[in-house]
Design an enzyme around this catalytic site. Structure first.
Site, PDB file in Angstrom:
ATOM      1  N   GLY A  15       0.807  -1.221   0.000  1.00 48.47           N
ATOM      2  CA  GLY A  15       0.000   0.000   0.000  1.00 48.47           C
ATOM      3  C   GLY A  15       0.834   1.263   0.000  1.00 48.47           C
ATOM      4  O   GLY A  15       1.975   1.283  -0.478  1.00 48.47           O
ATOM      5  N   SER A 135       3.143  -1.574  10.303  1.00 52.51           N
ATOM      6  CA  SER A 135       1.807  -0.985  10.481  1.00 52.51           C
ATOM      7  C   SER A 135       1.746  -0.266  11.831  1.00 52.51           C
ATOM      8  O   SER A 135       2.484  -0.604  12.749  1.00 52.51           O
ATOM      9  CB  SER A 135       0.736  -2.084  10.512  1.00 52.51           C
ATOM     10  OG  SER A 135       0.666  -2.758   9.295  1.00 52.51           O
ATOM     11  N   GLU A 172       6.213   3.674  10.951  1.00 52.97           N
ATOM     12  CA  GLU A 172       6.556   4.559   9.836  1.00 52.97           C
ATOM     13  C   GLU A 172       5.988   5.953  10.089  1.00 52.97           C
ATOM     14  O   GLU A 172       4.835   6.088  10.464  1.00 52.97           O
ATOM     15  CB  GLU A 172       5.995   3.978   8.521  1.00 52.97           C
ATOM     16  CG  GLU A 172       6.415   4.738   7.304  1.00 52.97           C
ATOM     17  CD  GLU A 172       7.909   5.054   7.316  1.00 52.97           C
ATOM     18  OE1 GLU A 172       8.719   4.115   7.288  1.00 52.97           O
ATOM     19  OE2 GLU A 172       8.272   6.245   7.374  1.00 52.97           O
ATOM     20  N   LYS A 227       4.315   5.985  18.160  1.00 49.58           N
ATOM     21  CA  LYS A 227       3.661   6.224  16.860  1.00 49.58           C
ATOM     22  C   LYS A 227       2.270   6.830  17.073  1.00 49.58           C
ATOM     23  O   LYS A 227       1.905   7.825  16.433  1.00 49.58           O
ATOM     24  CB  LYS A 227       3.579   4.909  16.076  1.00 49.58           C
ATOM     25  CG  LYS A 227       2.793   4.989  14.788  1.00 49.58           C
ATOM     26  CD  LYS A 227       3.402   5.950  13.779  1.00 49.58           C
ATOM     27  CE  LYS A 227       2.392   6.328  12.725  1.00 49.58           C
ATOM     28  NZ  LYS A 227       2.869   7.270  11.739  1.00 49.58           N
ATOM     29  N   CYS A 283      -5.013   8.089   8.798  1.00 47.14           N
ATOM     30  CA  CYS A 283      -4.426   7.721  10.087  1.00 47.14           C
ATOM     31  C   CYS A 283      -4.760   8.584  11.299  1.00 47.14           C
ATOM     32  O   CYS A 283      -4.960   8.044  12.381  1.00 47.14           O
ATOM     33  CB  CYS A 283      -2.916   7.621   9.928  1.00 47.14           C
ATOM     34  SG  CYS A 283      -2.475   6.266   8.833  1.00 47.14           S
TER      35      CYS A 283
HETATM   36  P1  NAD Z   1      -3.026   0.442   2.501  1.00 45.84           P
HETATM   37  O1  NAD Z   1      -4.447   0.091   2.724  1.00 45.84           O
HETATM   38  O2  NAD Z   1      -2.654   1.434   1.447  1.00 45.84           O
HETATM   39  O3  NAD Z   1      -2.184  -0.886   2.194  1.00 45.84           O
HETATM   40  C1  NAD Z   1      -2.289  -2.057   2.944  1.00 45.84           C
HETATM   41  C2  NAD Z   1      -2.171  -3.235   1.982  1.00 45.84           C
HETATM   42  O4  NAD Z   1      -2.097  -4.442   2.745  1.00 45.84           O
HETATM   43  C3  NAD Z   1      -3.370  -3.393   1.048  1.00 45.84           C
HETATM   44  O5  NAD Z   1      -2.949  -3.341  -0.308  1.00 45.84           O
HETATM   45  C4  NAD Z   1      -3.944  -4.787   1.410  1.00 45.84           C
HETATM   46  O6  NAD Z   1      -4.462  -5.493   0.309  1.00 45.84           O
HETATM   47  C5  NAD Z   1      -2.714  -5.475   1.975  1.00 45.84           C
HETATM   48  N1  NAD Z   1      -3.022  -6.621   2.837  1.00 45.84           N
HETATM   49  C6  NAD Z   1      -3.920  -6.711   3.847  1.00 45.84           C
HETATM   50  N2  NAD Z   1      -3.874  -7.930   4.408  1.00 45.84           N
HETATM   51  C7  NAD Z   1      -2.934  -8.634   3.740  1.00 45.84           C
HETATM   52  C8  NAD Z   1      -2.432  -9.957   3.867  1.00 45.84           C
HETATM   53  N3  NAD Z   1      -2.872 -10.776   4.814  1.00 45.84           N
HETATM   54  N4  NAD Z   1      -1.486 -10.371   2.998  1.00 45.84           N
HETATM   55  C9  NAD Z   1      -1.010  -9.537   2.032  1.00 45.84           C
HETATM   56  N5  NAD Z   1      -1.443  -8.271   1.874  1.00 45.84           N
HETATM   57  C10 NAD Z   1      -2.398  -7.816   2.725  1.00 45.84           C
HETATM   58  O7  NAD Z   1      -2.477   0.922   3.917  1.00 45.84           O
HETATM   59  P2  NAD Z   1      -1.261   1.936   4.195  1.00 45.84           P
HETATM   60  O8  NAD Z   1      -1.725   3.335   4.045  1.00 45.84           O
HETATM   61  O9  NAD Z   1      -0.068   1.464   3.463  1.00 45.84           O
HETATM   62  O10 NAD Z   1      -1.047   1.708   5.766  1.00 45.84           O
HETATM   63  C11 NAD Z   1      -0.470   0.521   6.253  1.00 45.84           C
HETATM   64  C12 NAD Z   1      -0.155   0.736   7.726  1.00 45.84           C
HETATM   65  O11 NAD Z   1       0.807   1.784   7.867  1.00 45.84           O
HETATM   66  C13 NAD Z   1      -1.347   1.149   8.576  1.00 45.84           C
HETATM   67  O12 NAD Z   1      -1.234   0.559   9.847  1.00 45.84           O
HETATM   68  C14 NAD Z   1      -1.197   2.651   8.700  1.00 45.84           C
HETATM   69  O13 NAD Z   1      -1.762   3.147   9.894  1.00 45.84           O
HETATM   70  C15 NAD Z   1       0.307   2.816   8.737  1.00 45.84           C
HETATM   71  N6  NAD Z   1       0.812   4.100   8.227  1.00 45.84           N
HETATM   72  C16 NAD Z   1       0.267   4.661   7.117  1.00 45.84           C
HETATM   73  C17 NAD Z   1       0.802   5.854   6.625  1.00 45.84           C
HETATM   74  C18 NAD Z   1       0.233   6.521   5.392  1.00 45.84           C
HETATM   75  O14 NAD Z   1       0.662   7.623   5.101  1.00 45.84           O
HETATM   76  N7  NAD Z   1      -0.670   5.916   4.660  1.00 45.84           N
HETATM   77  C19 NAD Z   1       1.907   6.433   7.245  1.00 45.84           C
HETATM   78  C20 NAD Z   1       2.449   5.810   8.374  1.00 45.84           C
HETATM   79  C21 NAD Z   1       1.899   4.638   8.850  1.00 45.84           C
HETATM   80  C1  UGA Z   2       0.442  11.947   8.949  1.00 41.01           C
HETATM   81  C2  UGA Z   2       1.723  12.284   9.709  1.00 41.01           C
HETATM   82  O1  UGA Z   2       2.170  13.585   9.338  1.00 41.01           O
HETATM   83  C3  UGA Z   2       2.807  11.253   9.418  1.00 41.01           C
HETATM   84  O2  UGA Z   2       3.954  11.513  10.227  1.00 41.01           O
HETATM   85  C4  UGA Z   2       2.282   9.860   9.738  1.00 41.01           C
HETATM   86  O3  UGA Z   2       3.253   8.882   9.421  1.00 41.01           O
HETATM   87  C5  UGA Z   2       1.033   9.607   8.934  1.00 41.01           C
HETATM   88  O4  UGA Z   2       0.041  10.622   9.248  1.00 41.01           O
HETATM   89  C6  UGA Z   2       0.372   8.295   9.247  1.00 41.01           C
HETATM   90  O5  UGA Z   2       0.602   7.714  10.290  1.00 41.01           O
HETATM   91  O6  UGA Z   2      -0.422   7.912   8.394  1.00 41.01           O
HETATM   92  P1  UGA Z   2      -0.404  12.333   6.463  1.00 41.01           P
HETATM   93  O7  UGA Z   2      -1.739  12.017   7.035  1.00 41.01           O
HETATM   94  O8  UGA Z   2       0.014  11.629   5.245  1.00 41.01           O
HETATM   95  O9  UGA Z   2       0.731  12.053   7.566  1.00 41.01           O
HETATM   96  O10 UGA Z   2      -0.308  13.874   6.129  1.00 41.01           O
HETATM   97  P2  UGA Z   2      -0.147  15.202   7.010  1.00 41.01           P
HETATM   98  O11 UGA Z   2       0.767  16.091   6.299  1.00 41.01           O
HETATM   99  O12 UGA Z   2       0.151  14.913   8.424  1.00 41.01           O
HETATM  100  O13 UGA Z   2      -1.603  15.829   6.897  1.00 41.01           O
HETATM  101  C7  UGA Z   2      -2.717  15.256   7.543  1.00 41.01           C
HETATM  102  C8  UGA Z   2      -3.905  16.175   7.388  1.00 41.01           C
HETATM  103  O14 UGA Z   2      -3.701  17.379   8.127  1.00 41.01           O
HETATM  104  C9  UGA Z   2      -4.166  16.601   5.943  1.00 41.01           C
HETATM  105  O15 UGA Z   2      -5.551  16.629   5.703  1.00 41.01           O
HETATM  106  C10 UGA Z   2      -3.563  17.991   5.879  1.00 41.01           C
HETATM  107  O16 UGA Z   2      -4.122  18.798   4.889  1.00 41.01           O
HETATM  108  C11 UGA Z   2      -3.879  18.508   7.269  1.00 41.01           C
HETATM  109  N1  UGA Z   2      -2.978  19.595   7.701  1.00 41.01           N
HETATM  110  C12 UGA Z   2      -1.652  19.359   7.871  1.00 41.01           C
HETATM  111  C13 UGA Z   2      -3.493  20.850   7.957  1.00 41.01           C
HETATM  112  O17 UGA Z   2      -4.713  21.079   7.807  1.00 41.01           O
HETATM  113  N2  UGA Z   2      -2.645  21.831   8.368  1.00 41.01           N
HETATM  114  C14 UGA Z   2      -1.323  21.624   8.556  1.00 41.01           C
HETATM  115  O18 UGA Z   2      -0.604  22.581   8.954  1.00 41.01           O
HETATM  116  C15 UGA Z   2      -0.816  20.354   8.292  1.00 41.01           C
END
Ligand code: NAD
Ligand code: UGA
Length: 474
Positions: A15, A135, A172, A227, A283
């Protein structure tokens, strides 16, 4: 415990985190072989697509890295079994959304994908494997994963071989839109664990491009909690500045001036002080609700309420903007055309999860508006899924409006009563308002929920103007 140097890595989950993170590791460590596996075949075939503009994740700089490393030392596949079998190190990077039913629904994280991944690892791993929580997870999940992995010793699996596991937490912190920059140049890398060998094995990988003093090690539970705490603090900061934007509008203060003034205090700093339509993304909300759930579980009700208010406020704030748009348009948007600029939850991503645009458009549709949506990266089929309504379809008899997608902004603005900027895409900062105002129906309105337009450019044009956290221009 470690018998050999880490050479083969598997990442479960292709993802927004798994794909870019593994791409950057592969780019910086060409001696590693990395396989990213997913159960979603369509996603994997997009990662393998020869059209680099059709990757499943849009991130500036990502396609250039994928061009370099794909099929060199980064591979995308659905072959879970062999990828796990060959791996010395496995990252679990699957989705952990909020539970929608059962105990803890609406708050707790749904760990079914994490558990399924752990079971697949337990079943297929061979030899010693380092299993890494990538995750975002509730505190003490590592204990559950450990139990699942250990239980595999007692069961009769097909290819039963000697196996052992160590567990690390390596959350992450990348933000979408800046993922590649964040991964290449992180503020810190956090590794939680209690086995030195495994911690060092992961540290060795990051040290190939991250300065040693930026690699922090803690125990497992501190890492898992850090986190959740980091996301809670960031979201709280946005809710704080958004709350100030409402006071600005009521008093004649200007939110950007206030952000600047308080940001000069080095203890506060300038980052994350931009008022907007409310935080979105997959998130912030889910991680705070998870924290709230944990607090209640441990009987810390006051702590739970403190954090829950950040989410409640965010919802109120977005609703405040929807209401304000309707009010300014003479208290009715029925049969009015409104152009929405930006559907992703922030700029430079195609991700729409929890985007404030979804809530605002739904509110306007419920009030009967005709919505035209433009976004540089979000496809109309995703918008349809998010809104739960097909393009150009009225919800029968309900009096609700309809929406359609139109990429070209100047064409889309023909005859519209209002333009609402929801995402801060760079292209919206340099629009020709002179041109746009000409084709809009009068009285015309611009609602800028990101405060990215310049009042000086607009003040002499035939358009009414609302910009977040400003009272002067209403
Ligand atoms: P996502 O939904 O984009 O991707 C997750 C992927 O895992 C999907 O493609 C799904 O099909 C796959 N999956 C689920 N179960 C599976 C299995 N059993 N085997 C193989 N594949 C499987 O999610 P994401 O945004 O990448 O987030 C993943 C984790 O990272 C979450 O816990 C999220 O909170 C965390 N996280 C996300 C961000 C972000 O910016 N999106 C940043 C930091 C942390
Ligand atoms: C956020 C965190 O910044 C990451 O460190 C973390 O890893 C991630 O969540 C996660 O765990 O998924 P993200 O959601 O991708 O990242 O983006 P941000 O830049 O944090 O923005 C989040 C939301 O807040 C957006 O809707 C953005 O527009 C809003 N935002 C951000 C504001 O309205 N004002 C700001 O000054 C900053």
């Amino acid at each position: 415990m470690l018998k050999k140097k880490v050479k083969n890595i598997c990442c479960i989950g292709a993802g927004y985190v798994g794909g870019p993170t593994m791409a950057v590791i592969a780019d910086n460590c060409n001696y590693l072989n990395i396989t990213v596996v997913d159960i979603n075949e369509e996603r994997i075939s997009k990662w393998n697509s020869s059209d680099f503009d059709n990757l499943p994740v849009y991130e500036p700089g990502l396609k250039e890295i994928i061009k370099r490393v794909r099929n060199r030392n980064l591979f995308f596949t659905i072959d879970l079994k062999n990828s796990i079998k060959n791996a010395d190190m496995i990252f679990i990077s699957v989705n952990t959304p909020t539970k929608t039913s059962g105990f803890g629904a609406g708050y707790a994280s749904d760990l079914k994908w994490v558990e399924a991944s752990a079971r697949q690892v337990a079943q297929n791993a061979v030899g010693h494997t380092i299993v890494i929580e990538k995750s975002t997870l509730p505190v003490r999940t590592a204990k559950v994963i450990k139990q699942i992995l250990i239980s595999s010793f007692d069961e009769e699996f097909e290819n039963k071989t000697e196996k052992s596991f160590s567990i690390l937490s390596n959350p992450e912190f990348l933000a979408e839109g800046t993922a590649i920059e964040d991964l290449n140049n992180p503020d810190r890398v956090l590794i939680g664990g209690d086995e030195e060998d495994s911690i060092n094995a992961l540290k060795n990988i990051y040290e190939k491009w991250v300065p040693e003093d930026k690699i922090i090690t803690t125990n497992l539970w501190s890492s898992e909690l850090s986190k959740l705490a980091a996301n809670a603090f960031l979201a709280q900061r946005i809710s704080s500045i958004n709350s100030i934007s409402a006071i600005c509008e009521a008093t004649g203060a200007e939110v950007n001036e206030v952000s600047n003034a308080i940001g000069f205090d080095s203890r506060i700093g300038f980052k994350f002080l931009s008022a907007g339509p409310g935080f979105g993304g997959s998130c912030f909300k889910k991680d705070i609700l998870n924290l709230v759930y944990l607090c209640r579980y441990f009987g810390l009700n006051e702590v739970a309420e403190y954090w829950e208010q950040v989410v409640k406020f965010n919802e109120w704030h977005t609703k405040r903007i929807s209401k304000l748009i309707v009010e300014k348009l003479f208290d009715t948007v029925a049969l009015k055309k409104i152009l929405i600029l930006g559907f992703s939850y922030k700029a430079n991503t195609n991700d729409t999860r929890e985007s404030p645009a979804i809530k605002i458009v739904k509110d306007l549709l419920e009030n009967g508006a005709e919505i035209i949506i433009s976004d540089p990266q979000v496809d109309p089929d995703i918008i349809a899924l998010d809104l739960g309504i097909e393009e150009n379809v009225f919800k029968n008899g309900s009096g609700q409006g309809k929406w359609r997608y139109h990429k070209d902004i100047y064409e889309a603005a023909m005859g519209v009563d209002a333009v609402v900027i929801i995402t801060e895409w760079k292209v919206y900062k340099s629009l020709s308002w002179h041109k746009l105002v000409k084709v809009m129906r009068k009285p015309a309105w611009l609602f800028d929920t990101r405060s990215i337009t310049n009042y000086e450019e607009l003040k002499d044009l035939d358009i009414n103007y609302w910009s977040i956290g400003n009272s002067n221009y209403c």
